[in-house]
Design an enzyme around this catalytic site. Structure first.
Site, PDB file in Angstrom:
ATOM      1  N   SER A  74       0.835  -1.199   0.000  1.00 43.13           N
ATOM      2  CA  SER A  74       0.000   0.000   0.000  1.00 43.13           C
ATOM      3  C   SER A  74       0.868   1.246   0.000  1.00 43.13           C
ATOM      4  CB  SER A  74      -0.914   0.005   1.221  1.00 43.13           C
ATOM      5  OG  SER A  74      -1.609   1.229   1.310  1.00 43.13           O
TER       6      SER A  74
ATOM      7  N   HIS B 250      -1.176  -1.165  -4.325  1.00 37.26           N
ATOM      8  CA  HIS B 250      -2.460  -0.762  -3.762  1.00 37.26           C
ATOM      9  C   HIS B 250      -2.453   0.742  -3.507  1.00 37.26           C
ATOM     10  CE1 HIS B 250      -6.248  -1.676  -1.679  1.00 37.26           C
ATOM     11  NE2 HIS B 250      -5.895  -0.740  -0.802  1.00 37.26           N
TER      12      HIS B 250
ATOM     13  N   ASP C 282      -4.722   3.868  -2.063  1.00 36.48           N
ATOM     14  CA  ASP C 282      -5.880   4.268  -1.272  1.00 36.48           C
ATOM     15  C   ASP C 282      -6.237   5.721  -1.557  1.00 36.48           C
ATOM     16  OD1 ASP C 282      -6.480   1.900   0.308  1.00 36.48           O
ATOM     17  OD2 ASP C 282      -4.561   2.250   1.294  1.00 36.48           O
TER      18      ASP C 282
ATOM     19  N   MET D 223      -8.615   8.708  -0.569  1.00 37.23           N
ATOM     20  CA  MET D 223      -9.478   9.146   0.532  1.00 37.23           C
ATOM     21  C   MET D 223      -9.896  10.594   0.316  1.00 37.23           C
ATOM     22  SD  MET D 223      -7.326   7.626   3.749  1.00 37.23           S
ATOM     23  CE  MET D 223      -6.608   5.999   3.726  1.00 37.23           C
TER      24      MET D 223
ATOM     25  N   HIS E 273      -8.204   1.687  -4.675  1.00 39.30           N
ATOM     26  CA  HIS E 273      -9.252   1.531  -3.667  1.00 39.30           C
ATOM     27  C   HIS E 273      -9.866   2.897  -3.374  1.00 39.30           C
ATOM     28  CE1 HIS E 273     -10.148   0.449   0.839  1.00 39.30           C
ATOM     29  NE2 HIS E 273     -11.247   0.639   0.138  1.00 39.30           N
TER      30      HIS E 273
ATOM     31  N   MET F 297     -12.007   5.202  -1.393  1.00 41.14           N
ATOM     32  CA  MET F 297     -12.699   5.475  -0.130  1.00 41.14           C
ATOM     33  C   MET F 297     -13.294   6.877  -0.231  1.00 41.14           C
ATOM     34  SD  MET F 297     -10.180   3.740   2.707  1.00 41.14           S
ATOM     35  CE  MET F 297      -8.625   3.656   1.832  1.00 41.14           C
TER      36      MET F 297
ATOM     37  N   MET G 163     -12.099  -5.067   4.758  1.00 47.95           N
ATOM     38  CA  MET G 163     -11.312  -4.185   5.605  1.00 47.95           C
ATOM     39  C   MET G 163     -11.152  -4.839   6.967  1.00 47.95           C
ATOM     40  SD  MET G 163     -10.346  -1.622   3.828  1.00 47.95           S
ATOM     41  CE  MET G 163      -9.587  -0.776   5.232  1.00 47.95           C
TER      42      MET G 163
ATOM     43  N   ASP H  91      -7.207  -6.044   3.844  1.00 44.15           N
ATOM     44  CA  ASP H  91      -6.449  -4.800   4.004  1.00 44.15           C
ATOM     45  C   ASP H  91      -6.581  -4.282   5.428  1.00 44.15           C
ATOM     46  OD1 ASP H  91      -5.188  -2.365   3.779  1.00 44.15           O
ATOM     47  OD2 ASP H  91      -6.617  -1.496   2.362  1.00 44.15           O
TER      48      ASP H  91
END
Length: 226
Positions: free
Chosen positions: A8, A33, A35, A37, A66, A68, A137, A175
């Site tokens: 990540s 990966h 993330d 956000m 991913h 979010m 998660m 994750d």
């Protein structure tokens, strides 16, 4: 299949991005990966489209993105154009999940759906055959370096049973709080893909850390993992 490792980027040192990219490329990592956000769906802001687009020419691994964020449907094409190979949306953020999954696939990406720790597995019964991946998660999303939630093992078993019952080909990704100490147990419980942030980028030797996560080599120990 052999399990996959997806470091990540959230745990990387952004002040040394060239060396972090080198770690990713030289390691046995299968995916990267990423993330995303927005500070609304989760209580943090990370990075977005410009970072992904700038990284894409320099990293030879598939981008596992991913989201979010709220209203992910608005940005599906943008993330495809930035370089995403797999786009993962939260069940909790999608009012019309089937439509969202279909839109991701129409853009030529693999489609994933994520469940927060409190979200039950049975809610995926009507979509499980349509998705390429389900991300469980194992911490509450929004911050790296959190403690692993033990109930994830129960959810892993339930999800594996659902996938087999429905004849789905979806992979299971985990994750949050993944380390060399629990990696083999997660794989034995049914996980196919492990996301590891701190366990890789905070290790004394990140490339060796990925190797250990990939092959469960007992030596040398990763004593500095936090």
């Amino acid at each position: 299949m052999n399990h996959l490792i997806a470091p990540s980027l959230l745990a990387a040192d952004f002040s040394k991005m060239e060396s972090q990219i080198e770690i990713i490329n030289k390691s046995e990592a299968d995916w990267l990966h990423l993330d995303i956000m927005d500070g609304v769906f989760v209580p943090n802001i990370s990075f977005g489209l410009p970072i992904i687009k700038s990284l894409r020419p320099h990293i030879d691994k598939p981008f596992d993105v991913h989201l979010m964020i709220v209203e992910p449907d608005k940005y599906i094409t943008d993330f495809k154009n930035a370089g995403a190979d797999l786009l993962n949306v939260h069940y909790e953020a999608c009012t019309h999940l089937h439509r969202t999954i279909d839109a991701i696939k129409k853009e030529g990406m693999q489609a994933g759906v994520t469940l927060n720790p409190h979200t039950p597995i049975f809610l995926l019964e009507e979509i499980i055959k349509e998705v390429d991946l389900v991300l469980l998660m194992s911490v509450n999303p929004g911050f790296g370096g959190q403690k692993f939630i033990e109930n994830t093992f129960k959810k892993l078993s339930e999800l594996r049973n659902l996938i087999e019952k429905k004849g789905s080909r979806a992979l299971i990704q985990v994750d949050g709080g993944v380390t060399i100490a629990n990696a083999q147990q997660l794989i034995n419980a049914g996980a196919d893909v492990l996301v590891a942030g701190s366990a890789v980028f905070n290790a004394p030797n990140p490339i060796q850390a990925v190797k250990e996560l990939k092959h469960f080599l007992p030596e040398p120990p990763l004593s500095a993992i936090k």
